[in-house]
Enzyme design. Structure first.
Site, PDB file in Angstrom:
ATOM      1  N   GLY A  49       0.830  -1.197   0.000  1.00  0.00           N
ATOM      2  CA  GLY A  49       0.000   0.000   0.000  1.00  0.00           C
ATOM      3  C   GLY A  49       0.864   1.247   0.000  1.00  0.00           C
ATOM      4  O   GLY A  49       2.057   1.178   0.282  1.00  0.00           O
ATOM      5  N   CYS A  76       5.315  -6.230   1.281  1.00  0.00           N
ATOM      6  CA  CYS A  76       5.704  -4.819   1.190  1.00  0.00           C
ATOM      7  C   CYS A  76       5.191  -4.041   2.409  1.00  0.00           C
ATOM      8  O   CYS A  76       5.635  -4.282   3.519  1.00  0.00           O
ATOM      9  CB  CYS A  76       5.215  -4.249  -0.142  1.00  0.00           C
ATOM     10  SG  CYS A  76       6.006  -2.688  -0.550  1.00  0.00           S
ATOM     11  N   TYR A  77       4.215  -3.153   2.241  1.00  0.00           N
ATOM     12  CA  TYR A  77       3.664  -2.445   3.406  1.00  0.00           C
ATOM     13  C   TYR A  77       3.142  -3.450   4.438  1.00  0.00           C
ATOM     14  O   TYR A  77       3.235  -3.227   5.635  1.00  0.00           O
ATOM     15  CB  TYR A  77       2.534  -1.516   2.962  1.00  0.00           C
ATOM     16  CG  TYR A  77       1.885  -0.747   4.097  1.00  0.00           C
ATOM     17  CD1 TYR A  77       2.513   0.358   4.656  1.00  0.00           C
ATOM     18  CD2 TYR A  77       0.652  -1.141   4.619  1.00  0.00           C
ATOM     19  CE1 TYR A  77       1.926   1.060   5.707  1.00  0.00           C
ATOM     20  CE2 TYR A  77       0.059  -0.447   5.668  1.00  0.00           C
ATOM     21  CZ  TYR A  77       0.696   0.652   6.205  1.00  0.00           C
ATOM     22  OH  TYR A  77       0.103   1.337   7.240  1.00  0.00           O
ATOM     23  N   HIS A 162       7.478  -8.117  -4.048  1.00  0.00           N
ATOM     24  CA  HIS A 162       6.113  -8.529  -4.446  1.00  0.00           C
ATOM     25  C   HIS A 162       6.128  -9.901  -5.131  1.00  0.00           C
ATOM     26  O   HIS A 162       6.429  -9.978  -6.316  1.00  0.00           O
ATOM     27  CB  HIS A 162       5.515  -7.490  -5.396  1.00  0.00           C
ATOM     28  CG  HIS A 162       5.177  -6.214  -4.712  1.00  0.00           C
ATOM     29  ND1 HIS A 162       3.936  -5.960  -4.173  1.00  0.00           N
ATOM     30  CD2 HIS A 162       5.939  -5.122  -4.430  1.00  0.00           C
ATOM     31  CE1 HIS A 162       3.937  -4.762  -3.610  1.00  0.00           C
ATOM     32  NE2 HIS A 162       5.137  -4.231  -3.757  1.00  0.00           N
ATOM     33  N   GLU A 164       3.620 -11.571  -6.041  1.00  0.00           N
ATOM     34  CA  GLU A 164       2.483 -11.691  -6.964  1.00  0.00           C
ATOM     35  C   GLU A 164       2.795 -11.171  -8.358  1.00  0.00           C
ATOM     36  O   GLU A 164       2.065 -11.457  -9.312  1.00  0.00           O
ATOM     37  CB  GLU A 164       1.258 -10.962  -6.384  1.00  0.00           C
ATOM     38  CG  GLU A 164       1.328  -9.440  -6.352  1.00  0.00           C
ATOM     39  CD  GLU A 164       2.068  -8.858  -5.148  1.00  0.00           C
ATOM     40  OE1 GLU A 164       2.895  -9.578  -4.565  1.00  0.00           O
ATOM     41  OE2 GLU A 164       1.849  -7.680  -4.815  1.00  0.00           O
ATOM     42  N   ASP A 219     -20.242 -11.488 -19.985  1.00  0.00           N
ATOM     43  CA  ASP A 219     -20.778 -11.675 -18.632  1.00  0.00           C
ATOM     44  C   ASP A 219     -22.232 -12.149 -18.657  1.00  0.00           C
ATOM     45  O   ASP A 219     -22.573 -13.157 -18.037  1.00  0.00           O
ATOM     46  CB  ASP A 219     -20.698 -10.368 -17.821  1.00  0.00           C
ATOM     47  CG  ASP A 219     -19.293  -9.810 -17.800  1.00  0.00           C
ATOM     48  OD1 ASP A 219     -18.357 -10.572 -18.093  1.00  0.00           O
ATOM     49  OD2 ASP A 219     -19.139  -8.615 -17.507  1.00  0.00           O
ATOM     50  N   LYS A 361     -12.993 -11.677 -14.486  1.00  0.00           N
ATOM     51  CA  LYS A 361     -13.323 -11.816 -15.907  1.00  0.00           C
ATOM     52  C   LYS A 361     -12.664 -13.051 -16.539  1.00  0.00           C
ATOM     53  O   LYS A 361     -13.298 -13.780 -17.293  1.00  0.00           O
ATOM     54  CB  LYS A 361     -12.844 -10.554 -16.625  1.00  0.00           C
ATOM     55  CG  LYS A 361     -13.372 -10.391 -18.013  1.00  0.00           C
ATOM     56  CD  LYS A 361     -14.730  -9.754 -17.957  1.00  0.00           C
ATOM     57  CE  LYS A 361     -15.129  -9.074 -19.220  1.00  0.00           C
ATOM     58  NZ  LYS A 361     -16.349  -8.297 -19.036  1.00  0.00           N
TER      59      LYS A 361
END
Ligand code: XMP
Length: 505
Positions: A49, A76-77, A162, A164, A219, A361
């Site tokens: 963040g 991280c944060y 990170h 991710e 969708d 999605k």
């Protein structure tokens, strides 16, 4: 289930997606979620963040979470917050780290089986300078003494980088190790989801009638197909042809749903109604409003004709429903609000069926493939609810639609033929409200130009104009000016977002 607490990182959603890709269900939740709720999780991840812990306003965490016995990973944060809350120190780093960074790790715990040198992705100004009691350092970089920390006893871990982000080469492996520590079940798969959802809908609906507005988008297509698999002819779909759809789209919807799936599908040709309401309207926001309202009115009229429906299917996605305070959800919801039938359930007392509420999605597309929907629908590029009215600058008329539709079709055909349809996320034609002089077949013409717009983007919030090779641009230009009478020029929009938006209106 894994809870990802959102501290505002641009990567918060990415963490959730990575965990799901590893087969474990994860949810993004606001960082002030109650302790009671947190107790339901098998593991907790604190996202990064933009905060700074030296400021009073910095987002914090209920410290009791560290005594729940649930494995925790701070990124991280998130790592800095763990250290700070448990009595360590966090300070501004002398050298900030951004981008690919080599770190040296101890190959144990969440790093077991990995080599000592790792390439990671960093993006931080602060760092942990003193570890809390019970923690050991598991990694360092040239400019940061604590890029990885752990309290193995309490199963609390922190990473300054990170995992991710794909640029952390072994990021997925690290997340996988954390999931093993949490002992969470790897049972999140679209095959299972689809089966469970179908039987859930069947039970929920019983013998009731259900209605659904099909738009041609992925969708509503997937949502309707799931419901149709569950209750068959009890589902009534309505497709409002506004006349503002791209060339061939209405036919595609009829083929996919009425012919292939034998769904109850009513196609309402409302082109004249829409064009009449749009007469002399040039303001884009007014166009949006008029189209949205008329759409709801027509849907309402048609659903009354069906009579007695108790339920309404909506293709709402996870990014639309995610609670306020969570980074990306808010924006996505605003973008979508123009074209859904959100006003209906409250007004008419419909109960909602939203089978895609928990999905991203790409997960919806996977279900689309599983349900054997045509590729053109499953992979359809985004298309605004108000349709081509937003791509005709000024008043949208029948005459102008006749220029725009074939030009847009040529663009789609050529981009696909060149194999660029997977790497360019949105591409289309825009018809501006100007004319220019040209020469065609020895005579002077005075016609409209077509603007070609094509962008590459991850999330449509920022975008680059696509670098389409010159030979493809040439082919598009030649075909449009040759094949669409009334168009004598093609120009290419070389504006990124910002400062431009993807659409022209
Ligand atoms: P902009 O033009 O805001 O577009 O950069 C970002 C994405 O949103 C789509 N868009 C809309 N979608 N109703 C919609 O359903 C709208 O009024 C609308 N306006 C823009 C746009 O196509 C792009 O994918």
């Amino acid at each position: 289930m894994i809870y990802v607490l959102d501290y505002g990182s641009q990567y918060s959603h990415l963490i959730v997606r990575r965990i799901r890709e590893l087969g474990v269900y994860a949810e993004l939740v606001p960082c002030n979620i109650s302790l009671e709720k947190l107790k339901q999780a098998d593991g907790i991840i604190l996202s990064g963040g933009p905060q700074n812990l030296s400021e009073k306003s910095a987002l914090r965490i209920d410290k009791r979470v560290f005594n729940l016995g649930i494995p925790i990973l701070g990124i991280c944060y998130g790592q800095q917050l763990i250290a700070f809350e448990l009595g360590g120190k966090v300070k501004a780093a002398r050298h900030r780290e951004y981008g690919p960074t080599e770190v040296t790790i101890k190959p144990k715990g969440i790093f077991s089986g990995m080599t000592k040198k790792q390439i990671t992705w960093m993006s931080h100004g602060d760092q942990v300078t003193k570890l809390p009691k019970g923690f050991v350092q598991l990694g360092y970089s040239k400019n940061c003494a604590n890029v990885a920390i752990a309290d193995e006893k309490r199963k609390i871990y922190g990473l300054q980088f990170h995992p991710e982000v794909i640029h952390t080469l072994n990021g997925i492996k690290i997340l996988k190790s954390f999931l093993q520590i949490t002992k969470s079940k790897r049972n999140w798969s679209m095959v299972d989801f689809t089966k469970k959802e179908i039987s859930k809908i069947k039970k929920l609906v019983g013998k009731d009638k259900v209605i659904c507005a099909l738009s041609g988008g992925v969708d509503s297509a997937v949502a309707a197909t799931l419901v149709h698999k569950a209750i068959g002819k009890q589902l009534f779909c309505i497709y409002v042809d506004t006349g503002l759809m791209r060339a061939g789209e209405t036919e595609q919807v009829v083929k996919a749903f009425k012919k292939s799936q034998r769904m109850n599908l009513k196609v309402v040709n409302a082109t004249n109604e829409f064009l009449k309401k749009l007469k002399n309207v040039t303001d884009p926001e007014k166009k949006r409003k008029i189209i949205g309202e008329l759409f709801i009115r027509i849907f309402e009229r048609e659903s009354k004709k069906i009579g007695g429906a108790k339920w309404l299917v909506q293709g709402t996605l996870y990014t639309d429903v995610i609670e306020a305070g969570v980074s990306i959800g808010k924006t996505a919801a605003v973008i979508k609000s123009h074209h859904n039938v959100g006003g209906l359930p409250k007004k008419f007392g419909f109960k909602l069926i939203e089978p895609l509420r928990d999905l991203y999605k790409d997960e919806v597309r996977k279900i689309g493939v599983l349900l054997k929907l045509p590729e053109d629908i499953v992979q359809r590029q985004p298309f605004p609810g108000p349709g081509l009215a937003l791509r005709i600058i000024g008043e949208a008329t029948e005459e102008k639609l006749k220029l725009l539709k074939p030009a847009d079709k040529i663009i789609r055909e050529e981009i696909k033929k060149a194999g660029l349809d997977k790497s360019i996320q949105q591409y289309f034609a825009v018809l501006p409200d100007i004319k220019s002089v040209g020469v065609q077949g020895d005579s002077r013409t005075y016609g409209y130009p077509i603007i070609l717009r094509a962008v590459t983007t991850k999330d449509f919030m920022t975008a680059h104009w696509a670098r389409i090779p010159y030979n493809i641009l040439e082919r598009i230009s030649v075909r449009i000016t040759n094949e669409v009478r009334g168009i004598n020029r093609v120009v290419y929009d070389i504006t990124s977002k910002p400062p431009g938006t993807v659409e022209w209106e």
